[in-house]
Design an enzyme around this catalytic site. Sequence first.
Site, PDB file in Angstrom:
ATOM      1  N   GLU A 168      32.857 -48.577 -14.381  1.00  0.00           N
ATOM      2  CA  GLU A 168      31.774 -48.670 -13.403  1.00  0.00           C
ATOM      3  C   GLU A 168      32.214 -49.433 -12.168  1.00  0.00           C
ATOM      4  O   GLU A 168      33.103 -50.284 -12.221  1.00  0.00           O
ATOM      5  CB  GLU A 168      30.532 -49.302 -14.025  1.00  0.00           C
ATOM      6  CG  GLU A 168      30.786 -50.628 -14.704  1.00  0.00           C
ATOM      7  CD  GLU A 168      29.529 -51.203 -15.367  1.00  0.00           C
ATOM      8  OE1 GLU A 168      28.886 -50.492 -16.159  1.00  0.00           O
ATOM      9  OE2 GLU A 168      29.215 -52.354 -15.085  1.00  0.00           O
ATOM     10  N   CYS A 205      28.089 -57.128 -14.605  1.00  0.00           N
ATOM     11  CA  CYS A 205      29.348 -56.728 -15.189  1.00  0.00           C
ATOM     12  C   CYS A 205      29.229 -55.968 -16.527  1.00  0.00           C
ATOM     13  O   CYS A 205      28.835 -56.541 -17.532  1.00  0.00           O
ATOM     14  CB  CYS A 205      30.103 -58.039 -15.401  1.00  0.00           C
ATOM     15  SG  CYS A 205      31.820 -57.865 -15.575  1.00  0.00           S
TER      16      CYS A 205
HETATM   17  N1  SAH Z   1      37.065 -61.290 -15.489  1.00  0.00           N
HETATM   18  C1  SAH Z   1      36.747 -61.745 -14.180  1.00  0.00           C
HETATM   19  C2  SAH Z   1      36.016 -60.717 -13.314  1.00  0.00           C
HETATM   20  C3  SAH Z   1      34.883 -59.950 -13.937  1.00  0.00           C
HETATM   21  S1  SAH Z   1      33.322 -60.698 -14.196  1.00  0.00           S
HETATM   22  C4  SAH Z   1      35.959 -63.044 -14.231  1.00  0.00           C
HETATM   23  O1  SAH Z   1      35.626 -63.474 -15.327  1.00  0.00           O
HETATM   24  O2  SAH Z   1      35.732 -63.649 -13.191  1.00  0.00           O
HETATM   25  C5  SAH Z   1      32.607 -61.038 -12.650  1.00  0.00           C
HETATM   26  C6  SAH Z   1      31.602 -62.190 -12.716  1.00  0.00           C
HETATM   27  O3  SAH Z   1      30.352 -61.779 -13.333  1.00  0.00           O
HETATM   28  C7  SAH Z   1      32.098 -63.368 -13.540  1.00  0.00           C
HETATM   29  O4  SAH Z   1      31.841 -64.576 -12.872  1.00  0.00           O
HETATM   30  C8  SAH Z   1      31.279 -63.225 -14.806  1.00  0.00           C
HETATM   31  O5  SAH Z   1      31.262 -64.406 -15.519  1.00  0.00           O
HETATM   32  C9  SAH Z   1      29.941 -62.773 -14.247  1.00  0.00           C
HETATM   33  N2  SAH Z   1      29.016 -62.211 -15.228  1.00  0.00           N
HETATM   34  C10 SAH Z   1      29.287 -61.527 -16.353  1.00  0.00           C
HETATM   35  N3  SAH Z   1      28.163 -61.217 -17.015  1.00  0.00           N
HETATM   36  C11 SAH Z   1      27.138 -61.710 -16.285  1.00  0.00           C
HETATM   37  C12 SAH Z   1      25.729 -61.719 -16.441  1.00  0.00           C
HETATM   38  N4  SAH Z   1      25.155 -61.149 -17.478  1.00  0.00           N
HETATM   39  N5  SAH Z   1      24.975 -62.340 -15.498  1.00  0.00           N
HETATM   40  C13 SAH Z   1      25.556 -62.911 -14.410  1.00  0.00           C
HETATM   41  N6  SAH Z   1      26.885 -62.917 -14.193  1.00  0.00           N
HETATM   42  C14 SAH Z   1      27.675 -62.342 -15.126  1.00  0.00           C
END
Ligand code: SAH
Length: 342
Positions: free
Chosen positions: A91, A332
């Site tokens: 996605e 994400c």
């Molecule tokens: N692996 C990398 C990039 C992908 S995630 C990282 O961890 O930074 C991108 C961002 O979205 C990250 O900060 C992650 O922690 C956040 N994220 C994931 N799930 C989320 C959710 N349910 N609500 C808010 N942010 C979320």
Amino acid sequence: MKKDIKTLTLKELAGHLEELKYPKYHAQQIFSWLYQKGAGDFSSMSDLSLKLRRDLEKVFYISNFILKEKLISRDGTIKYLFELEDKNIIESVLIPHTERNTVCLSTQVGCKFSCQFCASGALGFVRNLNQAEILNQILFIKSDTKEDITNIVFMGIGEPLDNYDTVLNSIRAINAKYGFNIGQRKITVSTAGVVEGIKKLSREGLQIELSVSLHGSTDGKRDKIMPINKKFPLKKLIPAIKEFAKLTKRKITFEYMLLGGFNTTIEDARQLISLTKGINCKVNLIPFNATGQGDFLSPAKLEMLFFRDHLLKNKTDVTIRQPRGQDIQAACGQLRLRRINQ
Ligand code: SAH
């Protein structure tokens, strides 16, 4: 078997051209056909000789995605689900703002890192994306919306620093004059805290933005939600970030997701202030977007403001990120998870 031409770097393409006895500069022309004009076939590359176009066609093909689903949010955010050649699904998201259009890219199919709150890790890891699959996300969205893409964030599914070489090559193609020509400072890599990747990235001579998903200000809290903290605890992560800031002179962004009742106390805020002290950084507070993963809760409005105000009082540069695309499951990995579980 023919090779997907978009998996090649500019240098690799120039090398192939030399092997075929053509001058290297054609690589720049081909790059601009692929990435600036979005060419879907070699025959349209009208400033190349017919013979070169035919020769290219013999060894290469130009890949594209199959669109599986497209969801448009009330706030203008668009989420795309793409099918890859091997039928895997990824996605990508377009986040329009008044003066910029940001594309959020995936770098892997699934994710190894199993952060407790994140939908991307829930289905495990399948494989890394190749350069073509990373760049095709931008190309598809650009041609679908006819919009100029001004900013890129590596914040989709996967861990960019765990697919290091391909992500770096993609960044170079995104930045290249003959590629997407997007400035380095408009490109952000977000990491869960892959220390060896941060160290390497600080020595690439790039001026890109680094965003670190912190989400906890002590090892105790981080251990509970991010298994990577066992391998790279804060005593390893923070020095690597300081080194990145020093070598690149860029301001670091710490992403701190507010998980209702979990990491929002005054003690959490105090520890966050002391952890980030002395680092040229800003803190971006992200309200947790409930995914059904774990037992986490979205923070209450007052809980967020209380936390932010405590940081502000201590002169921390802090903002609360406005959630975008909530009505279309834009966090994400959420949409892919729903699709696969159907
Ligand atoms: N692996 C990398 C990039 C992908 S995630 C990282 O961890 O930074 C991108 C961002 O979205 C990250 O900060 C992650 O922690 C956040 N994220 C994931 N799930 C989320 C959710 N349910 N609500 C808010 N942010 C979320």
